[in-house]
Scaffold this active site. Structure first.
Site, PDB file in Angstrom:
ATOM      1  N   GLU A 151      21.752  46.728  98.436  1.00  0.00           N
ATOM      2  CA  GLU A 151      21.045  47.325  99.576  1.00  0.00           C
ATOM      3  C   GLU A 151      19.980  46.373 100.089  1.00  0.00           C
ATOM      4  O   GLU A 151      19.310  45.743  99.260  1.00  0.00           O
ATOM      5  CB  GLU A 151      20.402  48.652  99.153  1.00  0.00           C
ATOM      6  CG  GLU A 151      21.449  49.699  98.789  1.00  0.00           C
ATOM      7  CD  GLU A 151      20.841  51.042  98.372  1.00  0.00           C
ATOM      8  OE1 GLU A 151      19.620  51.226  98.504  1.00  0.00           O
ATOM      9  OE2 GLU A 151      21.615  51.895  97.912  1.00  0.00           O
ATOM     10  N   HIS A 182      20.345  54.692 102.696  1.00  0.00           N
ATOM     11  CA  HIS A 182      19.621  55.269 101.541  1.00  0.00           C
ATOM     12  C   HIS A 182      18.468  56.183 101.994  1.00  0.00           C
ATOM     13  O   HIS A 182      17.306  55.973 101.624  1.00  0.00           O
ATOM     14  CB  HIS A 182      19.093  54.171 100.607  1.00  0.00           C
ATOM     15  CG  HIS A 182      18.786  54.681  99.233  1.00  0.00           C
ATOM     16  ND1 HIS A 182      18.863  53.918  98.100  1.00  0.00           N
ATOM     17  CD2 HIS A 182      18.412  55.917  98.797  1.00  0.00           C
ATOM     18  CE1 HIS A 182      18.531  54.637  97.037  1.00  0.00           C
ATOM     19  NE2 HIS A 182      18.249  55.866  97.448  1.00  0.00           N
ATOM     20  N   ARG A 224      23.798  56.629  93.331  1.00  0.00           N
ATOM     21  CA  ARG A 224      23.413  55.215  93.328  1.00  0.00           C
ATOM     22  C   ARG A 224      24.679  54.405  93.568  1.00  0.00           C
ATOM     23  O   ARG A 224      25.764  54.787  93.107  1.00  0.00           O
ATOM     24  CB  ARG A 224      22.823  54.802  91.975  1.00  0.00           C
ATOM     25  CG  ARG A 224      21.372  55.133  91.786  1.00  0.00           C
ATOM     26  CD  ARG A 224      20.448  54.277  92.658  1.00  0.00           C
ATOM     27  NE  ARG A 224      19.050  54.612  92.438  1.00  0.00           N
ATOM     28  CZ  ARG A 224      18.380  55.549  93.105  1.00  0.00           C
ATOM     29  NH1 ARG A 224      18.972  56.255  94.050  1.00  0.00           N
ATOM     30  NH2 ARG A 224      17.105  55.785  92.838  1.00  0.00           N
TER      31      ARG A 224
HETATM   32  P1  NAD Z   1      18.236  65.233  87.857  1.00  0.00           P
HETATM   33  O1  NAD Z   1      17.584  64.591  86.692  1.00  0.00           O
HETATM   34  O2  NAD Z   1      17.685  66.519  88.371  1.00  0.00           O
HETATM   35  O3  NAD Z   1      19.775  65.491  87.548  1.00  0.00           O
HETATM   36  C1  NAD Z   1      20.615  64.559  86.978  1.00  0.00           C
HETATM   37  C2  NAD Z   1      21.742  65.351  86.301  1.00  0.00           C
HETATM   38  O4  NAD Z   1      22.772  64.450  85.926  1.00  0.00           O
HETATM   39  C3  NAD Z   1      21.277  66.082  85.054  1.00  0.00           C
HETATM   40  O5  NAD Z   1      21.776  67.383  85.127  1.00  0.00           O
HETATM   41  C4  NAD Z   1      21.914  65.281  83.935  1.00  0.00           C
HETATM   42  O6  NAD Z   1      22.233  66.098  82.830  1.00  0.00           O
HETATM   43  C5  NAD Z   1      23.177  64.810  84.617  1.00  0.00           C
HETATM   44  N1  NAD Z   1      23.797  63.648  83.971  1.00  0.00           N
HETATM   45  C6  NAD Z   1      23.206  62.567  83.425  1.00  0.00           C
HETATM   46  N2  NAD Z   1      24.144  61.729  82.936  1.00  0.00           N
HETATM   47  C7  NAD Z   1      25.337  62.312  83.181  1.00  0.00           C
HETATM   48  C8  NAD Z   1      26.671  61.947  82.910  1.00  0.00           C
HETATM   49  N3  NAD Z   1      26.961  60.816  82.261  1.00  0.00           N
HETATM   50  N4  NAD Z   1      27.653  62.770  83.318  1.00  0.00           N
HETATM   51  C9  NAD Z   1      27.372  63.934  83.962  1.00  0.00           C
HETATM   52  N5  NAD Z   1      26.131  64.340  84.238  1.00  0.00           N
HETATM   53  C10 NAD Z   1      25.123  63.528  83.854  1.00  0.00           C
HETATM   54  O7  NAD Z   1      18.233  64.127  88.982  1.00  0.00           O
HETATM   55  P2  NAD Z   1      18.509  64.375  90.543  1.00  0.00           P
HETATM   56  O8  NAD Z   1      17.219  64.606  91.241  1.00  0.00           O
HETATM   57  O9  NAD Z   1      19.604  65.354  90.691  1.00  0.00           O
HETATM   58  O10 NAD Z   1      18.998  62.926  90.978  1.00  0.00           O
HETATM   59  C11 NAD Z   1      20.220  62.403  90.487  1.00  0.00           C
HETATM   60  C12 NAD Z   1      20.369  60.967  90.953  1.00  0.00           C
HETATM   61  O11 NAD Z   1      20.586  60.949  92.356  1.00  0.00           O
HETATM   62  C13 NAD Z   1      19.113  60.130  90.747  1.00  0.00           C
HETATM   63  O12 NAD Z   1      19.116  59.527  89.468  1.00  0.00           O
HETATM   64  C14 NAD Z   1      19.187  59.120  91.852  1.00  0.00           C
HETATM   65  O13 NAD Z   1      19.881  57.981  91.396  1.00  0.00           O
HETATM   66  C15 NAD Z   1      19.996  59.804  92.927  1.00  0.00           C
HETATM   67  N6  NAD Z   1      19.187  60.218  94.096  1.00  0.00           N
HETATM   68  C16 NAD Z   1      19.507  59.720  95.322  1.00  0.00           C
HETATM   69  C17 NAD Z   1      18.791  60.120  96.450  1.00  0.00           C
HETATM   70  C18 NAD Z   1      19.133  59.579  97.812  1.00  0.00           C
HETATM   71  O14 NAD Z   1      18.288  59.553  98.681  1.00  0.00           O
HETATM   72  N7  NAD Z   1      20.348  59.166  98.067  1.00  0.00           N
HETATM   73  C19 NAD Z   1      17.723  61.036  96.315  1.00  0.00           C
HETATM   74  C20 NAD Z   1      17.424  61.535  95.056  1.00  0.00           C
HETATM   75  C21 NAD Z   1      18.169  61.133  93.950  1.00  0.00           C
END
Ligand code: NAD
Length: 309
Positions: free
Chosen positions: A256, A275, A227
């Site tokens: 965005e 994005h 993000r």
């Molecule tokens: P997920 O829930 O599978 O994984 C998130 C991970 O981050 C978990 O393992 C959690 O323990 C860890 N985490 C949380 N807080 C943390 C911290 N302070 N320090 C270290 N690790 C931490 O989610 P995901 O599917 O992997 O998605 C992650 C993020 O990526 C989403 O929240 C979203 O913002 C972003 N995303 C972006 C796109 C894109 O198109 N660019 C697509 C999907 C997700």
């Protein structure tokens, strides 16, 4: 609490990622009424599948976000109003992993330069020492959930040595090495690529700031597919302009669409994508699978998959 679902609306905001009708068609065999809806029909639904949040959704029993990141939703209000929120974590690993590989390959193989030169019909090969191969390079992936694991899997298959940063140092199969959050600066200090895949929370807001960019090598690239606000954007621009890091590939931004006047559009070693790192033509069906599973779980009064609130 038992919830009877009679009407599920697919909100028009999903149209940013795929046509609402794709999901409506996927869900047509569910034992409830499913239709594409605009803002004025939200309150008539028991459940909505959506990209954007709207206060009218407080009238629904269940909101499903088509994104994994749910930072735009008001958790406390939803909880107070007894509205369930589920997200789409779990489906973006391969798509985002391949997008990140694409950025790295573009930098290494100078494909972004070739694309820019083609616009001007310019035949201008890279200097002899500009191109490199990504096999044998090193990457540090910050956040080891679905996205981080997908990125690590794809980069690993291309011969990249991948370390991870997570809350604990517990190893994970996709990663060659693991660091704890407290050691972030050390983890990113000696790798070719730093890749942000953490959710946006109070803890990760501006995690990548001037200190982090100063810790990176001058020939290292930064990638953000998480993000926008996990990065202090002015600090990133300063680091890029000062040559403190080599470049960046950015899919997400503090504002965005990225404003027209942002310097990020014009920096040579910066790739901007709108994005869409997780986009795939299978996006609608992938969401449909989660929604179908959760409708069945609601009928059985089971815990919901990917429940956030
Ligand atoms: P997920 O829930 O599978 O994984 C998130 C991970 O981050 C978990 O393992 C959690 O323990 C860890 N985490 C949380 N807080 C943390 C911290 N302070 N320090 C270290 N690790 C931490 O989610 P995901 O599917 O992997 O998605 C992650 C993020 O990526 C989403 O929240 C979203 O913002 C972003 N995303 C972006 C796109 C894109 O198109 N660019 C697509 C999907 C997700």
């Amino acid at each position: 609490m038992h919830i009877d679902l009679e009407r599920l609306g697919v909100h028009e905001s999903v149209g940013t990622v795929f046509p609402a009708r794709v999901l409506v068609e996927y869900l047509e065999d569910l034992p409830l009424e499913v239709g594409a809806i605009g803002d004025d029909e939200i309150a008539d639904c028991d459940a909505v599948v959506t990209l954007e949040y709207d206060d009218a959704m407080l009238e629904c029993a269940w909101i499903h976000s088509i994104q994994a990141g749910v930072d735009r939703f008001p958790f406390e209000t939803l909880e107070a109003e007894d509205v369930i929120l589920t997200n789409s974590t779990g489906i973006h690993g391969q798509s985002v992993g391949e997008t990140v590989a694409g950025y790295l390959l573009a930098f290494a193989r100078r494909l972004h330069d070739a694309a820019a030169n083609q616009e001007d019909h310019r035949w201008d090969p890279p200097a002899w020492d500009e191109a490199f191969t990504i096999s044998g390079t090193t990457a540090c992936v910050v956040g080891t959930g679905t996205l981080g694991t997908g990125v690590a899997d794809v980069l690993g298959s291309l011969g990249v040595h991948v370390s991870g940063v997570r809350r604990s140092t517990e190893p994970l199969p996709a990663f060659d090495e693991m660091y704890a959050n407290d050691d972030l600066l050390e983890a990113i200090s000696d790798v070719d690529f730093v890749i942000a895949t953490v959710p946006l929370t109070d803890e990760t807001h501006h995690l990548f700031d001037a200190e982090a960019f100063a810790a990176m090598r001058e020939n290292a690239y930064f990638v953000n597919v998480a993000r926008g606000s996990v990065v202090d954007e002015p600090a990133l621009v300063d680091a890029l302009e000062a040559g403190d890091i080599a470049g960046a590939a950015l899919d997400v931004f503090e504002t965005e669409p990225l404003p027209e006047e942002s310097p990020l559009w014009d920096l040579d070693e910066v790739i901007v994508s709108p994005h869409c790192a997780g986009f795939t033509r299978d996006y609608g069906p992938n969401i449909g699978e989660i929604v179908t599973e959760n409708v069945a779980r609601l009928e059985r009064d089971d815990d919901l998959k990917n429940r956030v609130v």
